[in-house]
Design a protein around this motif. Structure first.
Motif, PDB file in Angstrom:
ATOM      1  N   ILE A  35       0.881  -1.175   0.000  1.00 17.28           N
ATOM      2  CA  ILE A  35       0.000   0.000   0.000  1.00 17.28           C
ATOM      3  C   ILE A  35       0.912   1.217   0.000  1.00 17.28           C
ATOM      4  N   THR A  36       0.792   2.048  -1.031  1.00 20.17           N
ATOM      5  CA  THR A  36       1.736   3.163  -1.158  1.00 20.17           C
ATOM      6  C   THR A  36       1.099   4.503  -0.804  1.00 20.17           C
ATOM      7  N   ASN A  37       1.959   5.395  -0.337  1.00 19.20           N
ATOM      8  CA  ASN A  37       1.635   6.817  -0.199  1.00 19.20           C
ATOM      9  C   ASN A  37       0.336   7.088   0.577  1.00 19.20           C
ATOM     10  N   THR A  38       0.173   6.371   1.686  1.00 25.20           N
ATOM     11  CA  THR A  38      -1.073   6.525   2.453  1.00 25.20           C
ATOM     12  C   THR A  38      -0.809   7.272   3.765  1.00 25.20           C
ATOM     13  N   THR A  53       4.387   3.948   3.093  1.00 22.85           N
ATOM     14  CA  THR A  53       4.180   2.706   2.356  1.00 22.85           C
ATOM     15  C   THR A  53       4.251   1.532   3.321  1.00 22.85           C
ATOM     16  N   SER A  67       7.349   6.507   1.680  1.00 24.76           N
ATOM     17  CA  SER A  67       7.168   5.954   0.332  1.00 24.76           C
ATOM     18  C   SER A  67       8.407   6.108  -0.546  1.00 24.76           C
ATOM     19  N   ILE A  78       0.083  -3.760  -5.992  1.00 27.26           N
ATOM     20  CA  ILE A  78       0.255  -2.389  -5.492  1.00 27.26           C
ATOM     21  C   ILE A  78      -1.108  -1.727  -5.310  1.00 27.26           C
ATOM     22  N   ASN A  80      -2.705   1.904  -4.466  1.00 24.61           N
ATOM     23  CA  ASN A  80      -2.387   3.325  -4.340  1.00 24.61           C
ATOM     24  C   ASN A  80      -3.214   3.928  -3.198  1.00 24.61           C
ATOM     25  N   THR A  82      -3.007   6.956  -1.975  1.00 29.10           N
ATOM     26  CA  THR A  82      -2.988   8.426  -1.982  1.00 29.10           C
ATOM     27  C   THR A  82      -4.349   8.993  -1.559  1.00 29.10           C
ATOM     28  N   ASP A 472     -10.947  -4.687  -2.471  1.00 27.72           N
ATOM     29  CA  ASP A 472     -11.121  -3.289  -2.866  1.00 27.72           C
ATOM     30  C   ASP A 472     -12.614  -2.951  -2.794  1.00 27.72           C
TER      31      ASP A 472
END
Ligand code: ZN
Length: 489
Positions: A35-38, A53, A67, A78, A80, A82, A472
């Motif tokens: 999990i990126t950029n959270t 991340t 991240s 991956i 995202n 964000t 999701d």
């Protein structure tokens, strides 16, 4: 009458799988999720770390970092993150389930669709003959192992015994309905053999039997939790080692917090022992009017000393709030409610209202004040919805409970803690659940908005990670759709 016992709100281990040695997730998958950029919310202090991340391997958080400092594996899935906020999966610490088939295909998926990745079930077992909306402990355990092996979508569960009532008045003590110390002790062994995670205490247990159960359960390290029997004070239950006390606050606290405790307790005990209690709210109103803050603070001190948890289940008691502009019959979520549960709700509402009578607004006000005061005093609160009683939807109800806890005076962070940190502490699993740390179980929720700004944002679910699987928004909606189809069958 047996049915009504499930819901009398006024009156009101952890085998999460031993992940350390035989984690079924390892055999199941070798999945890697990033999990990126959270924005990560620390459940200890509410600190929000942006641009983070997380790497999750086989359902365990293996890496957390900025991240721009983390290299991504090409095999990873991956996500995202964000603009999203990540929090631990929520625990409904006072939940009910139903029959095996309904729980499997409807209730368990509903919890996951609502980000409820853990539940404490009161009760997850039954003595024969079982009621049709109950499961035996074998069935409850069977479902749990299917969850762990990824065959069933559902939460981890702490499984309680069947309701332990006491001996019926005029009848002889038995092991299953104890009236004396000896039978109370024997009951603990019976329940140990059945393999429950804790003993669910109910209202009618006589003093001797209660202390017999408590002493033996303490010796055997089998937690006891649930109501405070009418024969016992909340402070006595706390001293006896009862791990959690349920429902605010008739039956659990109002009595001991009243300056007229002796007289009113006698009257209430008499009503309960009649086994056909009626119009109990008139006595509860008397308790509220004779509320003595200093007495109540003494009880809170006991809870603190003994590390007794308290589960207010405010959302369940909201259902008989006469001033509330809400009728569960008009709720669009009824499409997720199985037919037999729906039938039960109709019966449950009738019997509850008959037993309790009409709730005066003063009772509600006092209830909320006490929860706020208890929180200020440092008592550990648990989020529990009592889903299964009329008007409280499986999975959804927990979010309503969090909102009500904020209304009672908890901060948003404190409310979140009742369903994360405190739940993990209750379950002696603070080293793997309840927060987002390296080595912790990756039961997680990604939210569209910050729940610290508004607790209602826990309902803005973007995705859920549970038991090593990633859902999701589309998969969560598919789960809900399938549940509705299953209900309509
Ligand atoms: Zn309950």
């Amino acid at each position: 009458m047996e049915i009504a016992f499930r819901n009398i709100m006024i009156l009101g281990f952890l085998i999460l799988g031993n992940y350390s040695c035989d984690n079924p997730r390892k055999e199941k998958t070798d999945n890697l999720i990033v999990i990126t950029n959270t924005s990560l919310i620390d459940m200890n202090n509410g600190q929000v770390s942006e641009g983070m991340t997380l790497i999750i391997k086989n359902g365990i958080i293996t890496t957390i970092g900025k991240s721009n400092e983390i290299e991504l594996s090409p095999e990873a899935k991956i996500v995202n993150g964000t603009g999203k906020y990540i929090i631990p999966g929520l625990w409904d610490m006072h939940a009910h389930t139903s029959s095996e088939s309904v729980t499997r295909s409807i209730l368990y998926p509903l919890f996951i669709a609502n980000g409820v990745t853990g539940i404490r079930v009161l009760s997850a077992d039954c003595f024969e003959p079982c009621w049709e909306l109950d499961m035996s402990i074998e069935q409850s355990r069977g479902l749990q192992s299917e969850v762990k092996y990824g065959k069933v979508i559902g939460p981890n569960a702490i499984l309680g015994s069947t309701y332990i009532h006491g001996v019926k008045s005029g009848e002889a003590s038995t092991i299953k309905e104890p009236g004396n110390r000896q039978d109370g002790k024997k009951l603990v062994h019976l329940l140990l053999d059945r393999g429950v995670d804790f003993i669910k205490i109910y209202d009618e247990i006589p003093r001797e039997a209660y202390f017999g159960i408590a002493d033996e359960a303490n010796k055997k390290e089998l937690p006891i939790a649930g109501h405070v029997p009418a024969s016992i004070k909340a402070s006595e239950a706390s001293d006896a080692g009862q791990k959690s006390i349920e429902h605010c606050c008739a039956g659990s606290l109002f009595e001991e917090c009243s300056s007229e405790e002796k007289r009113l307790r006698e009257q209430i005990t008499e009503l309960i022992q009649s086994r056909e209690p009626k119009n109990m709210y008139s006595l509860v109103l008397e308790l509220v009017k004779t509320y003595d803050d200093a007495k109540c603070q003494e009880v809170f001190k006991k809870f603190l000393e003994n590390n007794t948890f308290f589960t207010p289940t405010l959302v369940a008691t909201e259902m008989d709030n006469i001033l509330r502009d809400y009728d569960w019959r008009d709720d669009s979520r009824l499409k997720y409610l199985p037919e037999k549960e729906h039938d039960f709700w109709i019966e449950d509402e009738i019997s509850t209202k008959e037993i309790l009578g009409i709730q005066n607004p003063l009772i509600r006000e006092k209830r909320f004040n006490i929860v706020g005061d208890m929180n200020k005093a440092g008592v550990k609160l648990l989020a529990g919805s009592d889903c299964g009683v009329f008007g409280v939807h499986y999975g959804f109800g927990l979010h309503e409970e969090l909102e009500l806890l904020v209304e009672a005076g908890l901060t948003e962070l404190e409310a979140l803690q009742t369903a994360t940190l405190n739940a993990a502490e209750y379950a002696d699993k603070s080293d793997s659940y309840g927060n987002i740390k390296i080595g912790f179980i990756a039961d997680l929720i990604l939210l569209e908005a910050n729940p610290l700004d508004n607790i209602s944002n826990t309902k803005e679910i973007y995705s859920v990670l549970s038991n090593g699987k990633f859902y999701d928004r589309q998969s969560l909606d598919t789960i809900l759709k399938k549940v509705a189809i299953e209900v309509a069958k």
